[in-house]
Design an enzyme around this catalytic site. Structure first.
Site, short mmCIF file in Angstrom:
data_model
loop_
_atom_site.label_atom_id
_atom_site.label_comp_id
_atom_site.label_asym_id
_atom_site.label_seq_id
_atom_site.Cartn_x
_atom_site.Cartn_y
_atom_site.Cartn_z
N LYS A 195 1.00 -1.17 -0.13
CA LYS A 195 0.05 -0.07 -0.10
C LYS A 195 0.76 1.20 -0.01
CE LYS A 195 -2.21 2.43 3.20
NZ LYS A 195 -2.28 3.85 2.50
N THR A 253 6.16 9.00 13.21
CA THR A 253 6.33 8.44 14.29
C THR A 253 4.81 8.13 14.93
OG1 THR A 253 8.40 9.22 14.71
CG2 THR A 253 7.10 8.61 16.74
N GLU A 273 10.16 2.42 10.15
CA GLU A 273 11.18 3.31 9.49
C GLU A 273 10.39 4.66 9.85
OE1 GLU A 273 14.01 2.72 8.53
OE2 GLU A 273 14.10 0.35 8.14
N CYS A 307 13.58 11.34 5.15
CA CYS A 307 13.51 11.02 6.49
C CYS A 307 15.01 11.15 7.08
CB CYS A 307 12.83 9.56 6.97
SG CYS A 307 14.03 8.29 6.13
N GLU A 404 10.48 17.18 14.30
CA GLU A 404 10.71 17.03 12.93
C GLU A 404 9.71 17.57 11.88
OE1 GLU A 404 9.45 13.07 11.15
OE2 GLU A 404 11.18 13.11 9.82
N ALA A 467 22.07 7.34 2.07
CA ALA A 467 23.00 5.81 2.45
C ALA A 467 22.84 5.05 1.14
CB ALA A 467 21.93 5.37 3.63
C1 UN1 Z 1 13.54 7.94 3.23
O1 UN1 Z 1 13.78 9.39 3.30
O2 UN1 Z 1 12.39 7.69 3.69
O3 UN1 Z 1 19.59 7.51 2.98
C2 UN1 Z 1 14.75 6.96 2.86
C3 UN1 Z 1 18.55 8.03 2.21
C4 UN1 Z 1 17.95 7.13 1.10
C5 UN1 Z 1 16.79 6.52 1.69
C6 UN1 Z 1 16.01 7.60 2.50
N1 UN1 Z 1 18.88 6.09 0.70
O4 UN1 Z 1 18.49 9.11 2.11
#
Ligand code: UN1
Length: 516
Positions: A195, A253, A273, A307, A404, A467
């Site tokens: 979803k 959150t 996450e 995020c 945030e 990342a």
């Molecule tokens: C997200 O913002 O939900 O490290 C994930 C990063 C990406 C992943 C972000 N590889 O910014």
């Protein structure tokens, strides 16, 4: 302002014609539960850079959701029987299909999410990379063999698939986050029910078409990859559904807390996450030529809607003013515009909701003592544009600094020492990503160690965002504790069977117990 009336861009604007090559139409069915359907509410996808309607998608009903779960579980029985490396071969083909459509899918992220092209394509690349990783994994997810304390016994572990994995994604990374959950799930022998966010329905439809076409080509039930567009009702149904042993949730959150509690209540597994409130610490020995572009990417990139976006910049007092001045100059050079245009570096926010959050945070920060160093206003043009913003003068523990806000606002704080900076890094509720800029080896190891950053992602001399897929991605505390993508994150998508096999003719008991 956004509008759901007027001509649909998919038909009326040549810039949007490429969407048809992704199998999208003016009106789309929003559910794949073995076949395409959708008889629930009709939603209109709105383009963030002009506020106009792109195309319509009909969401799913509870019944259609239910069929998706049933069909995906039925498909699981055959899928789980296929040897891991053969499943990996299917994942390899999915990766290839994504490679072929990388440009179009990247553009789809530009027109529906609002990302600039390189970031849109980067998100597809993230899915492709994790497919490659999952192909290798499909030949490698091994269990241990331990020496048994009993003669004639073998003690070993086997990893088995767990069944149907639910994946709920947020608007900001719909493809990458779905991708890393799904490629790992598929390699591990699970089926998936996805979803996406209600505001990114076209992404869900286009990606599911690619997934299911590859499955069908290989003679596999396409219900291995099911998808339901819907609102909170579908998300809630997923969190309470006993038939979904693992639910991955990316989002706030607040909602994640509800999802996690509901899943725990039924003893399911969740992968959460959630929010981040990421800091970059800059020490006096940092290479400022690296600091400035790194902070720029991490705070302004994706219009502050990752995020992993940097929200707090903690700078040693001796270089604070210099960093701030150089950063302001860099902000001035950010080319703001249509994300589809090649030289644009900064596009719109995803929706009006983002703008409202931005306005509120700028006002709250000023009420709490902030000085506006850069930006702070909406941009007067079509679509959802705000200025990238820097604020100084706030206390490290001001409410707004601990909140945030999913918007391009950076708070710069002045610190006296690394110890103080680390304590500020750690004092927020969230614990996703963090970075330290220094040349000092001792400081680097302090930062990585038990008294260093308490986040899941701990970087040195790189930004908080961006990342690679090879490591496990996720964060601590109110970020939810989940780990997805690389390293041993795959273990969460499987159940571990600890197997003790007696191949002798005796029946010795463990711990030397005699039971005669
Ligand atoms: C997200 O913002 O939900 O490290 C994930 C990063 C990406 C992943 C972000 N590889 O910014």
């Amino acid at each position: 302002m956004q509008s759901t009336d007027g001509p649909l861009l998919i038909d009326s604007d040549p810039q949007f014609a490429f969407l048809k090559d992704l199998g999208l139409n003016a009106d789309n069915k929003g559910v794949f539960n073995g076949s395409w359907c959708g008889s629930g509410e009709i939603v209109t996808s709105v383009c963030p850079f002009n506020g106009k309607p792109i195309a319509r998608v009909q969401q799913g009903t509870k019944e259609e959701y239910n069929t998706a779960v049933e069909n995906s579980i039925e498909a699981w029985h055959d899928w789980a029987k296929i040897p891991g490396p053969k499943r990996g071969e299917i994942v390899r083909q999915i990766g290839d299909a994504l490679r072929e459509k990388k440009t179009e899918l990247g553009k789809l992220l530009s027109v529906e999410v609002g990302k600039i092209l390189p970031e849109g394509e980067g998100e597809i690349q993230e899915f492709v990379d994790v497919c490659d990783y999952a192909v290798g994994l499909s030949r490698m997810f091994g269990g241990n063999v331990f020496p048994s304390e009993r003669p004639g016994h073998a003690l070993l572990e086997q990893w088995n698939p767990i069944g149907l994995v639910g994946v709920i994604t947020a608007f900001n990374f719909p493809i990458a986050v779905y991708g890393w959950n799904t490629s790992l799930s598929l390699a591990c022998g699970n089926t998936v029910l996805w979803k996406g966010a209600p505001s990114t329905p076209l992404v869900s439809v286009a990606i599911t078409k690619i997934m299911t076409e590859t499955l069908i080509k290989n003679g596999i039930s396409p219900a291995v990859c099911t998808m339901v567009n819907g609102g909170a009702d579908i998300g809630e149904a997923m969190s309470h559904d006993n038939r979904i042993p693992l639910l991955s949730f990316t989002g706030s959150t607040e909602v994640g807390n509800k999802v996690g509690t509901a899943v725990q209540k039924r003893f399911g597994r969740s992968l959460l996450e959630l929010g981040g409130n990421n800091a970059i610490i800059v020490m006096e020995d940092a290479d400022l030529d690296m600091v400035v572009p790194a902070v720029l990417f991490a705070s302004v990139g994706t219009t502050g809607q990752r995020c992993t976006t940097t929200r707090r910049l903690i700078v040693h007092e001796s270089v604070h003013n210099q960093v701030l001045e150089r950063l302001k100059k860099a902000y001035q050079q950010v080319r703001i515009g249509n994300p589809l245009e090649a030289d644009t570096l900064y596009g719109p926010m995803h929706s009006q909701m983002g703008i409202d959050l931005y306005d509120k945070a700028v006002a709250d920060a000023q009420a709490q003592g902030a000085k506006l160093e850069y930006g702070g206003k909406r941009i007067d043009r079509d679509g959802f544009y705000v200025e990238p913003t820097i604020m100084s003068g706030l206390k490290h523990d001001a409410d707004i600094v601990h909140t945030e806000t999913f918007a391009p606002i950076l708070y710069i704080l002045k610190t006296k020492s690394l110890e103080e900076a680390i304590s500020w890094n750690n004092e927020v509720k969230q614990g996703l990503s963090s970075s330290l800029f220094t040349q000092n080896l001792e400081r680097i190891f302090q930062w990585m160690g038990p008294h260093g950053s308490d986040c899941g992602v701990v970087n040195v001399n790189i930004p908080t965002s961006g990342a690679e897929i090879g490591g496990a991605f996720g964060g601590e505390k109110h970020t939810g504790g989940g780990r997805e993508s690389g390293s041993d994150a795959w273990k969460q998508y499987m159940r571990r069977s600890t197997c003790t096999i007696n191949y002798s003719k005796e029946l010795p008991l463990a711990q030397g117990i005699k039971f005669e």
